[in-house]
Design an enzyme around this catalytic site. Structure first.
Site, PDB file in Angstrom:
ATOM      1  N   LYS A 282      27.834  56.261  44.919  1.00 32.71           N
ATOM      2  CA  LYS A 282      26.714  55.112  45.090  1.00 32.71           C
ATOM      3  C   LYS A 282      25.371  55.851  44.874  1.00 32.71           C
ATOM      4  O   LYS A 282      24.915  56.709  44.290  1.00 32.71           O
ATOM      5  CB  LYS A 282      26.407  55.330  46.645  1.00 32.71           C
ATOM      6  CG  LYS A 282      25.966  54.614  47.692  1.00 32.71           C
ATOM      7  CD  LYS A 282      25.857  54.800  49.625  1.00 32.71           C
ATOM      8  CE  LYS A 282      25.501  53.449  50.047  1.00 32.71           C
ATOM      9  NZ  LYS A 282      25.840  53.299  51.394  1.00 32.71           N
ATOM     10  N   GLU A 369      30.287  50.225  66.804  1.00 34.56           N
ATOM     11  CA  GLU A 369      29.624  49.905  68.001  1.00 34.56           C
ATOM     12  C   GLU A 369      30.706  49.798  69.729  1.00 34.56           C
ATOM     13  O   GLU A 369      29.477  49.731  70.265  1.00 34.56           O
ATOM     14  CB  GLU A 369      28.538  48.253  67.859  1.00 34.56           C
ATOM     15  CG  GLU A 369      27.340  48.876  66.726  1.00 34.56           C
ATOM     16  CD  GLU A 369      27.780  48.858  65.381  1.00 34.56           C
ATOM     17  OE1 GLU A 369      29.635  48.279  64.651  1.00 34.56           O
ATOM     18  OE2 GLU A 369      27.879  49.295  64.138  1.00 34.56           O
ATOM     19  N   ARG A 397      28.066  43.134  69.062  1.00 35.48           N
ATOM     20  CA  ARG A 397      29.346  43.420  68.534  1.00 35.48           C
ATOM     21  C   ARG A 397      29.995  43.681  70.321  1.00 35.48           C
ATOM     22  O   ARG A 397      31.102  44.008  70.218  1.00 35.48           O
ATOM     23  CB  ARG A 397      29.726  44.759  67.529  1.00 35.48           C
ATOM     24  CG  ARG A 397      29.593  44.022  66.528  1.00 35.48           C
ATOM     25  CD  ARG A 397      30.041  44.389  65.399  1.00 35.48           C
ATOM     26  NE  ARG A 397      30.721  43.353  64.432  1.00 35.48           N
ATOM     27  CZ  ARG A 397      31.167  43.844  63.240  1.00 35.48           C
ATOM     28  NH1 ARG A 397      31.638  45.402  63.328  1.00 35.48           N
ATOM     29  NH2 ARG A 397      31.242  43.295  62.381  1.00 35.48           N
TER      30      ARG A 397
HETATM   31  C1  LIG Z   1      28.437  45.931  62.201  1.00 32.28           C
HETATM   32  C2  LIG Z   1      27.213  46.558  61.917  1.00 32.28           C
HETATM   33  N1  LIG Z   1      27.183  47.828  62.340  1.00 32.28           N
HETATM   34  C3  LIG Z   1      26.117  49.101  60.810  1.00 32.28           C
HETATM   35  C4  LIG Z   1      25.260  48.535  59.629  1.00 32.28           C
HETATM   36  C5  LIG Z   1      24.392  49.035  59.653  1.00 32.28           C
HETATM   37  N2  LIG Z   1      24.820  49.084  58.079  1.00 32.28           N
HETATM   38  C6  LIG Z   1      25.011  48.847  56.824  1.00 32.28           C
HETATM   39  S1  LIG Z   1      25.296  48.982  55.185  1.00 32.28           S
HETATM   40  C7  LIG Z   1      26.127  50.208  56.682  1.00 32.28           C
HETATM   41  C8  LIG Z   1      27.098  51.628  55.549  1.00 32.28           C
HETATM   42  C9  LIG Z   1      27.926  50.924  55.165  1.00 32.28           C
HETATM   43  O1  LIG Z   1      28.938  51.827  54.137  1.00 32.28           O
HETATM   44  P1  LIG Z   1      29.757  51.131  53.594  1.00 32.28           P
HETATM   45  O2  LIG Z   1      31.291  50.393  53.804  1.00 32.28           O
HETATM   46  O3  LIG Z   1      30.638  52.717  52.939  1.00 32.28           O
HETATM   47  O4  LIG Z   1      29.602  51.158  52.173  1.00 32.28           O
HETATM   48  P2  LIG Z   1      28.211  51.745  50.846  1.00 32.28           P
HETATM   49  O5  LIG Z   1      26.952  51.367  52.222  1.00 32.28           O
HETATM   50  O6  LIG Z   1      29.450  53.135  51.428  1.00 32.28           O
HETATM   51  O7  LIG Z   1      28.346  50.357  50.088  1.00 32.28           O
HETATM   52  C10 LIG Z   1      25.737  49.897  57.473  1.00 32.28           C
HETATM   53  C11 LIG Z   1      26.329  51.802  58.932  1.00 32.28           C
HETATM   54  C12 LIG Z   1      26.287  47.003  60.015  1.00 32.28           C
HETATM   55  N3  LIG Z   1      25.573  46.594  57.941  1.00 32.28           N
HETATM   56  N4  LIG Z   1      26.221  46.969  60.047  1.00 32.28           N
END
Ligand SMILES: Cc1ncc(C[n+]2csc(CCOP(=O)(O)OP(=O)(O)O)c2C)c(N)n1
Length: 624
Positions: A282, A369, A397
């Site tokens: 990242k 969630e 959700r």
């Molecule tokens: C349902 C939901 N909950 C929370 C989020 C907030 N959110 C956006 S990106 C993220 C982390 C995602 O992590 P990952 O899937 O590992 O992708 P990365 O950011 O590491 O590329 C979160 C919690 C979201 N987009 N959707």
């Protein structure tokens, strides 16, 4: 724009490039992402991590015929730059400009609109199934992060895909990072896979042996197959993905273009569910984002040279989140039954201080969630006072959990609904405009919205005392104290707060709109129109005696809220008069329209939807 990127009008153009040029392109894409996000803000860290992945996929696939479905979509900037959007990339997240997420209406290369986590597997499987029913021939690839993979929705999709034996590719973009630090058993499991690359080598050997088996007869074949299974389980406990019906490949270096291109070329020949495990970093290529990916997950503008982020929360007018953050710690000290839950957003929701102080009473459950809410219900049943801090848009959700697990059992779960209202530049997937509608209809739920930070603290304190299901909604906005005589008057369930008296009309405002209502009152006053302004405080239950009193006065009522009109606070007021057989009162609802609201700065959007003091005053004047 200069270099190779300026000549990439579509993915077809990158197929002409050699490896050296592809690497140069990766560098140019990174520069452009850093440059534009430093001015416009956005999800820089995740997007810097997928540059090579996007190039390798577009090099090997034929988008838009082949479909690439990005999960969440916050990491899709390189994909945008490679699919004809480099020219207007500097309009990213601006009103009327490019969205920060994939949007089907924005490009034929975005097959599915998203913004919430873990929709990629199910939607990609749907696309693949439609393809098969229509007897078409193309590839469907879902790219999902390690945090999103650990959600129920992703499991449901994979479970179904493995069963269907669908021709579908899932690329796990494993950067070993959620927004904050990774949590959960899946994360540990992925780490064991990274630590055990040996497995694929051993499997290749075992397959060679199997190929030679026909000469030995079916009994021996079965024996070797059994041996292979045993070996798999020995080397990689569980072989989760294989057992779910996927061919697992990896882990591979997600920044090694050569390795990825040759991997994609091979696996794209397969016609079964395939799972590629790519390891990425990242923030790759920008020192400050690599060092602190959590801080550079979603940023406002920043200084490229120093890495200093212009923090929207800084200054005197502290955010609601900060007030929540302080109060939850105070309540944690006073009341040992208070526990706090976040669904992968400890920083965003302001729970990091509580987590540090009370590590045993803090739960980061990952991006889950629905689980967060039912887990809280269980904690409440077990005698705790759970506070679920969650963004309005993501709480959507958990609707069944709110009904079935909390409201029905009248359990004292406290929802602190942050980002309630316009979420700004993240746009329609992130605006929290439905929570008033979907919480106020839950029987027995107390639904409140504070006008400022001080009132939020009071509401949280009371919620802990009341022992009932409570929802408190507050926006991503300044929580500057609103000075009024009874600002810190005791909070009684279902009692509003009178802030100003005027003879001509009544404004009944809720939450973030209270301040706007007062300011509109000032504008109107200069024109000789005097407004009563009431801070509703409660969306459910409503202040019956206040509403009856206004009805007696005969003054026209204007309701104000930062949420959609239908099913909202104003609708609750209308329903109240209908229920009470009070038919002479005129009510006009000032709210957000019942449509999906585009991305743009919160202030810009409020202006567009006539919810600024001047606009509200103008509407009221015209109506009177
Ligand atoms: C349902 C939901 N909950 C929370 C989020 C907030 N959110 C956006 S990106 C993220 C982390 C995602 O992590 P990952 O899937 O590992 O992708 P990365 O950011 O590491 O590329 C979160 C919690 C979201 N987009 N959707």
């Amino acid at each position: 724009m200069s270099g190779i990127l300026k000549d990439i009008a579509s993915p077809a153009d990158i197929k002409k490039l050699d490896m050296k040029q592809l690497k140069q392109l990766a560098g140019e894409i990174r520069e452009r992402i850093i440059d534009v996000t430093s001015k416009k803000g956005g999800h820089i860290a995740a997007s810097l991590g997928t540059v090579e992945l996007a190039i390798a996929m577009h090099y090997c696939l034929e988008s838009p015929k082949d479909k690439i479905v990005w999960d969440v979509g916050h990491q899709s900037y390189a994909h945008k730059l490679l699919t004809g959007r480099a020219g207007n990339f500097d309009t990213l997240r601006e009103m009327g400009g490019l969205s920060g997420f994939p949007r089907a209406e924005e490009s034929e290369h975005d097959p599915f609109t998203c913004g919430h986590s873990a929709t990629s597997v199910s939607s990609a499987l749907g696309l693949a199934s439609a393809r098969d029913l229509k007897k078409e021939d193309h590839k469907v690839v879902a790219v999902i992060g390690d945090a999103s993979l650990a959600t129920g929705l992703a499991f449901e999709g994979m479970n179904h895909a493995g069963h269907m034996r669908s021709n579908l590719v899932i690329v796990l973009n494993d950067n070993e990072q959620f927004i904050s630090k990774p949590v959960g058993a899946m994360s540990k499991y992925l780490n064991t896979l990274i630590a055990n690359p040996l497995y694929n080598k051993v499997r290749a050997e075992a397959e060679k042996i199997i190929k030679a088996i026909p000469k030995l007869g079916p009994g021996a074949y079965k024996a070797v197959k059994k041996f292979q299974e045993g070996l798999k389980n020995l080397l990689v406990p569980g072989i989760l993905f294989e057992e779910l019906g996927f061919r697992y490949f990896g882990p591979i270096d997600g920044h090694d273009l050569g390795q990825m291109i040759s991997m994609f070329r091979k696996i794209l020949l397969l016609k079964e569910p395939v799972f590629i495990h790519a390891i990425t970093k990242k923030g790759k290529g920008y020192r400050f984002a690599e060092e602190d990916p959590a801080r550079f997950h979603g940023v406002t503008s920043f200084d490229v040279t120093t890495g200093r982020i212009d923090d929207a929360d800084e200054g005197d007018e502290r955010s609601f989140t900060r007030h929540f953050s302080e109060k939850i710690i105070e309540l944690g000290c006073k009341e040992p039954r208070v526990v706090a839950i976040t669904a992968a957003m400890p920083d965003g929701t302001g729970l990091q201080g509580f987590a540090k102080k009370f590590p045993d009473r803090f739960f980061d459950v990952g991006i889950t969630e629905p689980h967060a809410v039912t887990f809280a219900a269980g904690l409440a049943r077990g005698g705790m006072i759970p506070v679920v801090a969650i963004y309005s848009t993501f709480l959507q959700r958990s609707y069944d959990q709110l009904i079935h697990d909390v409201a029905l059992q009248r359990l004292p779960v406290i929802l602190c609904i942050d980002r309630a209202g316009l979420a700004g530049k993240d746009g329609p997937t992130h605006h929290g405009v439905f929570d008033i509608s979907y919480t106020r209809s839950l029987p027995g739920f107390i639904v409140m919205a504070p006008k400022d930070g001080a009132e939020l603290k009071l509401m949280l304190e009371k919620a802990v005392e009341w022992g009932k299901p409570v929802a408190i909604r507050y926006p991503r906005a300044s929580a500057k104290r609103i000075v009024s005589a009874s600002s810190c008057a005791p909070l009684e369930i279902g009692r509003s707060e009178l802030l100003r008296e005027g003879k001509d009309l009544t404004i009944l405002a809720v939450g973030s709109m209270v301040n706007t209502a007062l300011a509109s009152g000032d504008v109107l006053s200069k024109k000789g129109i005097e407004a009563t302004v009431v801070n509703a405080r409660f969306i459910s239950p409503l202040d019956k005696s206040m509403l009856e009193e206004i009805a007696r006065s005969g003054k026209k009522i204007f309701t104000m809220e930062e949420g959609v009109a239908d099913g909202g606070f104003g609708s609750a007021v209308l329903e109240f008069f209908e229920r009470e057989n009070i038919h002479h009162v005129k009510v006009r609802r000032l709210a957000l329209p019942d449509e999906f609201i585009e991305h743009g700065a919160r202030e810009e959007l409020l202006r567009k939807y006539h919810l600024t003091p001047d606009e509200v005053a103008a509407t009221i004047e015209a109506e009177l």
